[in-house]
Design a protein around this motif. Structure first.
Motif, PDB file in Angstrom:
ATOM      1  N   LEU A   1      -2.177   3.968  -1.972  1.00 59.48           N
ATOM      2  CA  LEU A   1      -3.292   3.285  -0.847  1.00 59.48           C
ATOM      3  C   LEU A   1      -2.737   2.115  -0.706  1.00 59.48           C
ATOM      4  O   LEU A   1      -2.614   1.482  -1.602  1.00 59.48           O
ATOM      5  N   LEU A   2      -2.800   1.704   0.286  1.00 62.30           N
ATOM      6  CA  LEU A   2      -2.391   0.377   0.834  1.00 62.30           C
ATOM      7  C   LEU A   2      -3.747  -0.386   1.534  1.00 62.30           C
ATOM      8  O   LEU A   2      -4.304  -0.112   2.556  1.00 62.30           O
TER       9      LEU A   2
ATOM     10  N   ASP B   1      -2.116   6.271   2.585  1.00 60.77           N
ATOM     11  CA  ASP B   1      -3.450   5.831   3.309  1.00 60.77           C
ATOM     12  C   ASP B   1      -3.441   4.264   3.626  1.00 60.77           C
ATOM     13  O   ASP B   1      -3.374   3.654   2.655  1.00 60.77           O
ATOM     14  N   LEU B   2      -3.828   4.083   4.706  1.00 62.37           N
ATOM     15  CA  LEU B   2      -4.208   2.499   4.927  1.00 62.37           C
ATOM     16  C   LEU B   2      -5.715   2.095   5.285  1.00 62.37           C
ATOM     17  O   LEU B   2      -6.172   2.763   6.084  1.00 62.37           O
TER      18      LEU B   2
ATOM     19  N   GLY C   1     -11.677  -4.533   2.307  1.00 60.96           N
ATOM     20  CA  GLY C   1     -11.815  -3.967   0.989  1.00 60.96           C
ATOM     21  C   GLY C   1     -12.901  -2.889   0.847  1.00 60.96           C
ATOM     22  O   GLY C   1     -12.771  -2.261  -0.141  1.00 60.96           O
ATOM     23  N   GLN C   2     -14.084  -2.940   1.721  1.00 62.98           N
ATOM     24  CA  GLN C   2     -14.987  -1.944   1.597  1.00 62.98           C
ATOM     25  C   GLN C   2     -14.386  -0.434   1.880  1.00 62.98           C
ATOM     26  O   GLN C   2     -14.623   0.472   1.333  1.00 62.98           O
ATOM     27  N   ARG C   3     -13.534  -0.396   3.067  1.00 61.21           N
ATOM     28  CA  ARG C   3     -12.823   0.812   3.157  1.00 61.21           C
ATOM     29  C   ARG C   3     -11.735   1.252   2.101  1.00 61.21           C
ATOM     30  O   ARG C   3     -11.660   2.278   1.792  1.00 61.21           O
ATOM     31  N   GLY C   4     -11.283   0.445   1.595  1.00 65.94           N
ATOM     32  CA  GLY C   4     -10.307   0.485   0.399  1.00 65.94           C
ATOM     33  C   GLY C   4     -11.135   1.126  -0.923  1.00 65.94           C
ATOM     34  O   GLY C   4     -10.717   2.034  -1.431  1.00 65.94           O
ATOM     35  N   LEU C   5     -12.310   0.415  -1.030  1.00 69.14           N
ATOM     36  CA  LEU C   5     -12.970   1.092  -2.209  1.00 69.14           C
ATOM     37  C   LEU C   5     -13.317   2.384  -1.781  1.00 69.14           C
ATOM     38  O   LEU C   5     -13.422   3.283  -2.752  1.00 69.14           O
TER      39      LEU C   5
ATOM     40  N   ILE D   1      -3.236  -3.739  -3.102  1.00 67.97           N
ATOM     41  CA  ILE D   1      -3.850  -4.434  -2.700  1.00 67.97           C
ATOM     42  C   ILE D   1      -3.806  -5.892  -2.303  1.00 67.97           C
ATOM     43  O   ILE D   1      -3.385  -6.460  -3.209  1.00 67.97           O
ATOM     44  N   ASP D   2      -4.129  -6.301  -1.061  1.00 68.26           N
ATOM     45  CA  ASP D   2      -3.994  -7.572  -0.819  1.00 68.26           C
ATOM     46  C   ASP D   2      -5.048  -8.403  -1.540  1.00 68.26           C
ATOM     47  O   ASP D   2      -6.239  -8.135  -1.707  1.00 68.26           O
ATOM     48  N   ARG D   3      -4.664  -9.727  -2.150  1.00 66.06           N
ATOM     49  CA  ARG D   3      -5.714 -10.409  -2.732  1.00 66.06           C
ATOM     50  C   ARG D   3      -6.753 -10.978  -2.035  1.00 66.06           C
ATOM     51  O   ARG D   3      -8.020 -10.837  -2.373  1.00 66.06           O
TER      52      ARG D   3
END
Length: 228
Positions: free
Chosen positions: A15-16, A39-40, A44-48, A61-63
């Motif tokens: 996951l990126l 998966d891109l 942050g919400q989509r990443g979560l 994860i980008d800071r």
């Protein structure tokens, strides 16, 4: 940033989470070419959401992210017992920043700008750590949970298995490229039974629960692991 060479990493899901569109596309294309299933997420919400609903070997994860900061994202994943290896990408390179990232649950930390070759090497190292401490065996995009003894599908749903179904699938998944004869599987999984046809019966049970693709029939030879 230099290029990444193609390597055998096709079984690893990544996951990126990166909001810089150009960099995100560059990394996603490079890592896909290297063999990762990527998966891109652009915030942050989509990443979560992806991190909580799908299983990944590694999350990058980008800071600094919109909607939800990278550190908060990582803390929320860890609070929900997400065990994926995590690498933070950031332009913040002070010692305090690195400490905060590691304390939030990161396994590694890479400061921008970076070379793609270094990112690639760090991801390979994290994937090796994942494999060395494996508590699951991969079945395509799904996995066999060795602790709870069930199958976790790509969408996060779990499928319960009987003890014999689990053991048969585990034997196949330990050596996913090997072809196992019916007599070998009978000896390893159903040793108290003399009829090799018991293997066919339990292959049928697994296919009924998980779909026909989960076990491949190799005609004249036996069975091997399929995919989900």
């Amino acid at each position: 940033m230099s290029g990444i060479g193609v390597r055998e990493t096709a079984t690893y899901r990544l996951l990126l989470v990166e909001d810089d569109g150009e960099l995100a596309e560059l990394l996603a294309d490079a890592l896909t070419a290297e063999g990762y299933v990527v998966d891109l997420a652009r915030d942050g919400q989509r990443g979560l959401h992806l991190g909580l609903t799908r299983r990944y070997d590694v999350v990058v994860i980008d800071r600094l992210l919109p909607a939800l900061d990278g550190l908060d994202l990582l803390r929320r994943l860890r609070s929900r017992a997400v065990q994926s290896r995590a690498l933070l990408l950031t332009a913040l390179g002070t010692v305090d920043d690195r400490v905060h990232g590691l304390d939030a649950g990161a396994d590694d930390y890479l400061v921008k700008p970076f070379h793609l070759d270094e990112l690639s090497a760090r991801l390979r190292a994290l994937c090796r750590r994942t494999a060395d401490g494996a508590e699951a065996l991969r079945i395509g995009a799904a996995h066999l949970d060795l602790n709870l003894r069930d199958v976790v599908l790509p969408d996060g749903r779990r499928v319960a298995l009987s003890a014999r179904e689990f053991e048969l699938l585990r034997v196949l998944a330990v050596h996913p490229n090997a072809v196992h004869s019916r007599s070998e599987l009978r000896r390893r999984v159903f040793e108290e039974t003399t009829a090799p046809s018991i293997v066919d019966t339990y292959v049928y049970y697994l296919r009924r629960k998980l779909g026909r693709a989960v076990v491949r029939t190799i005609h004249g030879l036996g069975y091997r692991l399929g995919t989900l």
